[in-house]
Write an enzyme that holds these catalytic residues in place. Structure first.
Site, PDB file in Angstrom:
ATOM      1  N   CYS A 296     -36.124  12.809  -0.346  1.00  0.00           N
ATOM      2  CA  CYS A 296     -35.493  13.969   0.293  1.00  0.00           C
ATOM      3  C   CYS A 296     -35.144  15.063  -0.730  1.00  0.00           C
ATOM      4  O   CYS A 296     -34.347  14.836  -1.633  1.00  0.00           O
ATOM      5  CB  CYS A 296     -34.246  13.457   1.018  1.00  0.00           C
ATOM      6  SG  CYS A 296     -33.030  14.696   1.449  1.00  0.00           S
TER       7      CYS A 296
ATOM      8  N   CYS B 134     -31.478  16.122  -0.814  1.00  0.00           N
ATOM      9  CA  CYS B 134     -30.673  15.050  -1.413  1.00  0.00           C
ATOM     10  C   CYS B 134     -30.659  15.192  -2.932  1.00  0.00           C
ATOM     11  O   CYS B 134     -29.632  14.968  -3.580  1.00  0.00           O
ATOM     12  CB  CYS B 134     -31.225  13.676  -1.048  1.00  0.00           C
ATOM     13  SG  CYS B 134     -31.208  13.336   0.721  1.00  0.00           S
TER      14      CYS B 134
END
Length: 106
Positions: free
Chosen positions: A29, A32
């Site tokens: 991600c 993230c």
């Protein structure tokens, strides 16, 4: 003589008096990855007033399912086992400071 230390469980951590910010993330991600240095700075600045832990949703699908994680990153602030705040997406450090300070000083 060997001493054994009891390993803290997730339940032990989130039931603590100390606010605990949990970052539900995934390695793949992009947002993230952006959150990681923000959380590190935040944790360093807050010291022992807050605990920050990361949970990889791919390695811990049961935790992700239990908290209905739909997207990553999702941040959840726990105190005494209760969810005090929750948000998905990248959150800026000053916003985290404001939110956590409400509970860390209470």
């Amino acid at each position: 003589m060997e001493t054994t230390q009891k390993k803290e469980t997730f339940a032990d951590i989130i039931n603590s008096e100390t606010p605990t910010l949990v970052d539900f993330f995934a390695e793949w991600c992009g947002p993230c990855k952006m959150m990681s240095p923000i959380l590190k700075d935040f944790a360093d600045q807050m010291g022992d007033r807050v605990r920050v832990i990361k949970i990889d949703v791919d390695q811990n699908p049961n935790a992700a399912q239990a908290y209905r994680i739909q997207g990553v990153p999702t941040l959840i602030l726990f105190q005494k086992g209760e969810i005090k705040w929750r948000q998905s997406g990248v959150v800026h450090k000053h916003q985290l400071e404001q939110i956590v300070s409400q509970f860390a000083n209470a």
